[in-house]
Design a protein around this motif. Structure first.
Motif, mmCIF file in Angstrom:
data_model
loop_
_atom_site.group_PDB
_atom_site.id
_atom_site.type_symbol
_atom_site.label_atom_id
_atom_site.label_comp_id
_atom_site.label_asym_id
_atom_site.label_seq_id
_atom_site.Cartn_x
_atom_site.Cartn_y
_atom_site.Cartn_z
ATOM 1 N N SER A 61 21.858 79.855 55.338
ATOM 2 C CA SER A 61 20.711 79.470 54.507
ATOM 3 C C SER A 61 19.399 80.091 54.940
ATOM 4 O O SER A 61 18.410 80.021 54.204
ATOM 5 C CB SER A 61 20.571 77.941 54.486
ATOM 6 N N GLY A 62 19.351 80.665 56.141
ATOM 7 C CA GLY A 62 18.122 81.310 56.587
ATOM 8 C C GLY A 62 16.953 80.350 56.637
ATOM 9 O O GLY A 62 17.047 79.245 57.185
ATOM 10 N N THR A 63 15.843 80.741 56.024
ATOM 11 C CA THR A 63 14.624 79.922 56.056
ATOM 12 C C THR A 63 14.580 78.884 54.928
ATOM 13 O O THR A 63 13.585 78.179 54.773
ATOM 14 C CB THR A 63 13.379 80.809 55.967
ATOM 15 N N GLY A 64 15.632 78.809 54.126
ATOM 16 C CA GLY A 64 15.737 77.748 53.130
ATOM 17 C C GLY A 64 15.079 78.017 51.792
ATOM 18 O O GLY A 64 15.066 77.133 50.922
ATOM 19 N N ASP A 65 14.542 79.231 51.582
ATOM 20 C CA ASP A 65 13.859 79.527 50.323
ATOM 21 C C ASP A 65 14.755 79.299 49.106
ATOM 22 O O ASP A 65 14.373 78.621 48.146
ATOM 23 C CB ASP A 65 13.370 80.989 50.310
ATOM 24 N N VAL A 66 15.957 79.892 49.173
ATOM 25 C CA VAL A 66 16.879 79.790 48.039
ATOM 26 C C VAL A 66 17.370 78.357 47.879
ATOM 27 O O VAL A 66 17.477 77.840 46.763
ATOM 28 C CB VAL A 66 18.058 80.760 48.221
ATOM 29 N N ASP A 67 17.653 77.694 48.999
ATOM 30 C CA ASP A 67 18.138 76.308 48.944
ATOM 31 C C ASP A 67 17.168 75.418 48.178
ATOM 32 O O ASP A 67 17.565 74.648 47.294
ATOM 33 C CB ASP A 67 18.307 75.749 50.357
ATOM 34 N N LEU A 68 15.889 75.508 48.538
ATOM 35 C CA LEU A 68 14.909 74.620 47.913
ATOM 36 C C LEU A 68 14.659 74.987 46.454
ATOM 37 O O LEU A 68 14.349 74.110 45.639
ATOM 38 C CB LEU A 68 13.607 74.635 48.711
ATOM 39 N N GLN A 69 14.801 76.279 46.115
ATOM 40 C CA GLN A 69 14.743 76.673 44.701
ATOM 41 C C GLN A 69 15.865 75.981 43.935
ATOM 42 O O GLN A 69 15.664 75.446 42.841
ATOM 43 C CB GLN A 69 14.906 78.186 44.561
ATOM 44 N N LEU A 70 17.049 76.030 44.521
ATOM 45 C CA LEU A 70 18.224 75.438 43.873
ATOM 46 C C LEU A 70 18.035 73.926 43.691
ATOM 47 O O LEU A 70 18.302 73.390 42.608
ATOM 48 C CB LEU A 70 19.456 75.740 44.720
ATOM 49 N N PHE A 71 17.584 73.258 44.747
ATOM 50 C CA PHE A 71 17.410 71.805 44.659
ATOM 51 C C PHE A 71 16.317 71.432 43.658
ATOM 52 O O PHE A 71 16.407 70.402 42.994
ATOM 53 C CB PHE A 71 17.096 71.229 46.038
ATOM 54 N N SER A 72 15.291 72.262 43.560
ATOM 55 C CA SER A 72 14.230 72.008 42.591
ATOM 56 C C SER A 72 14.779 72.042 41.167
ATOM 57 O O SER A 72 14.484 71.165 40.343
ATOM 58 C CB SER A 72 13.110 73.037 42.756
ATOM 59 N N THR A 73 15.604 73.062 40.886
ATOM 60 C CA THR A 73 16.219 73.168 39.559
ATOM 61 C C THR A 73 17.134 71.979 39.291
ATOM 62 O O THR A 73 17.124 71.393 38.196
ATOM 63 C CB THR A 73 17.028 74.476 39.448
ATOM 64 N N LEU A 74 17.919 71.602 40.290
ATOM 65 C CA LEU A 74 18.826 70.460 40.147
ATOM 66 C C LEU A 74 18.043 69.182 39.858
ATOM 67 O O LEU A 74 18.382 68.418 38.940
ATOM 68 C CB LEU A 74 19.644 70.291 41.431
ATOM 69 N N HIS A 75 16.982 68.968 40.623
ATOM 70 C CA HIS A 75 16.218 67.719 40.493
ATOM 71 C C HIS A 75 15.476 67.643 39.163
ATOM 72 O O HIS A 75 15.336 66.556 38.583
ATOM 73 C CB HIS A 75 15.233 67.605 41.653
ATOM 74 N N GLN A 76 15.013 68.792 38.675
ATOM 75 C CA GLN A 76 14.337 68.815 37.377
ATOM 76 C C GLN A 76 15.275 68.415 36.259
ATOM 77 O O GLN A 76 14.875 67.743 35.296
ATOM 78 C CB GLN A 76 13.770 70.215 37.111
ATOM 79 N N ASN A 77 16.529 68.839 36.369
ATOM 80 C CA ASN A 77 17.503 68.558 35.319
ATOM 81 C C ASN A 77 18.224 67.228 35.501
ATOM 82 O O ASN A 77 18.631 66.602 34.520
ATOM 83 C CB ASN A 77 18.532 69.696 35.253
ATOM 84 N N TYR A 78 18.372 66.801 36.764
ATOM 85 C CA TYR A 78 19.114 65.566 37.045
ATOM 86 C C TYR A 78 18.374 64.759 38.118
ATOM 87 O O TYR A 78 18.810 64.689 39.279
ATOM 88 C CB TYR A 78 20.544 65.892 37.506
ATOM 89 N N PRO A 79 17.268 64.161 37.766
ATOM 90 C CA PRO A 79 16.435 63.455 38.754
ATOM 91 C C PRO A 79 17.122 62.249 39.390
ATOM 92 O O PRO A 79 16.670 61.779 40.437
ATOM 93 C CB PRO A 79 15.213 63.024 37.931
ATOM 94 N N HIS A 80 18.214 61.755 38.781
ATOM 95 C CA HIS A 80 18.902 60.591 39.331
ATOM 96 C C HIS A 80 19.889 60.967 40.429
ATOM 97 O O HIS A 80 20.401 60.078 41.137
ATOM 98 C CB HIS A 80 19.663 59.862 38.228
ATOM 99 N N VAL A 81 20.176 62.269 40.598
ATOM 100 C CA VAL A 81 21.216 62.712 41.525
ATOM 101 C C VAL A 81 20.630 62.964 42.920
ATOM 102 O O VAL A 81 19.628 63.663 43.070
ATOM 103 C CB VAL A 81 21.894 63.995 41.009
ATOM 104 N N THR A 82 21.263 62.383 43.940
ATOM 105 C CA THR A 82 20.875 62.645 45.319
ATOM 106 C C THR A 82 21.761 63.758 45.891
ATOM 107 O O THR A 82 22.804 64.089 45.314
ATOM 108 C CB THR A 82 20.999 61.390 46.195
ATOM 109 N N VAL A 83 21.353 64.306 47.028
ATOM 110 C CA VAL A 83 22.059 65.448 47.609
ATOM 111 C C VAL A 83 22.345 65.202 49.083
ATOM 112 O O VAL A 83 21.461 64.804 49.849
ATOM 113 C CB VAL A 83 21.226 66.744 47.468
#
Length: 292
Positions: A61-83
């Motif tokens: 995952s390196g510095t997490g840039d891509v991870d947090l992009q992914l989680f942002s997209t997930l949370h925008q579409n499914y705010p009820h889902v935890t990770v």
């Protein structure tokens, strides 16, 4: 005779500086953002369906840039889902940056992070030895298979961790990328240990095994103009990153350096316009389903 070159990954500070310069000169994150905005939302419904929590594994995952992009997209579409997020990263420096980024970014309370400072092979070995049966809904491996000898074994293992309807995302440069062409041409003279796989090799492997996948192209051209200015430190760092060599310009033979730089200017590798040299790179993202 052994190569005098030393792998860039042996010096974390130089690697991080070179990678930072690469990100500044590349549109790779623009292509990744387009994937997050336009393609990932189409993949998420089948992954999320019927779930209130997703198990996610980020490999390299390196510095997490891509991870947090992914989680942002997930949370925008499914705010009820935890990770529940497993992070695998062998280099302590980017892992520390990732952890600091998490602590400084508000609104991530829906994610539980588990930090694993180890290689993907070490994680694989630990998972098997502990007989962990946890399944993953999403696994992403962005540009992390460059040092893997047993590609088939690694891909099969991580694919086997997928839950029903889970997805494995693998991103590497495509075989027609200028950087891949150069490394293939000079593979016997550059640093040993890097297998230099492209998605072409992986697709050939998957096709031979009858494994289905979907493919997406992520344009990622790279401005390498500075490489051709003698003594330019930014250019030297880019050259280090492209050759995966520690201070390539200072340690490579004059013949090897000249050959690599000439190769990078070939029409099938780069485009020159208005005094600017742009290396043609396409990243390809492969989406694999659960191993059956």
């Amino acid at each position: 005779m052994a190569s005098p070159l030393k792998s860039l990954i042996t010096d974390s500070d130089r690697y991080m500086a070179s990678f930072k310069r690469y990100k500044e000169c590349s549109i790779v994150y623009q292509g990744m953002q387009e994937f997050m905005d336009n393609l990932l939302p189409d993949l998420l419904p089948s992954i999320v369906k019927g779930k209130s929590q997703l198990n996610v594994l980020g490999v390299g995952s390196g510095t997490g840039d891509v991870d947090l992009q992914l989680f942002s997209t997930l949370h925008q579409n499914y705010p009820h889902v935890t990770v529940d997020n497993e992070v695998v990263e062998p280099d302590p420096q980017p892992l520390r940056i990732y952890r600091d980024l998490v602590s400084q970014t508000p609104g991530l309370d829906y994610i539980q992070f588990h930090w694993n400072e180890m290689t993907l092979q070490e994680f694989q070995k630990q998972w098997k030895e502990k007989k962990i049966n946890k399944k993953m809904d999403l696994i992403h491996m962005f540009q992390v298979l460059y040092y893997v000898v047993d590609l088939e074994g690694v891909i099969s293992f991580y694919q086997s961790l997928l839950n029903k309807n889970g997805k494995l995302l693998i991103t590497l440069a495509s075989c027609d990328s200028g950087s891949v062409r150069m490394r293939e041409a000079y593979k016997n003279q550059l640093c040993p240990g890097e297998t230099n796989p492209s998605t072409g090799k992986i697709k050939k492997l998957l096709d031979s095994k009858g494994v289905s996948y979907k493919s997406y192209i992520l344009p990622s051209d790279l401005d390498i103009t500075d490489i051709f200015t003698e003594g330019d430190e930014n250019g030297e760092m880019l050259l280090d990153f492209l050759t995966n060599s520690y201070h390539f310009g200072k340690t490579a033979s004059p013949e090897l350096k000249a050959g690599v730089m000439k190769f990078l200017r070939r029409p099938d590798c780069s485009v020159e316009s208005d005094g600017k040299v742009t290396l043609k790179i396409n990243f390809e993202l492969l989406v694999l389903d659960q191993l059956i």
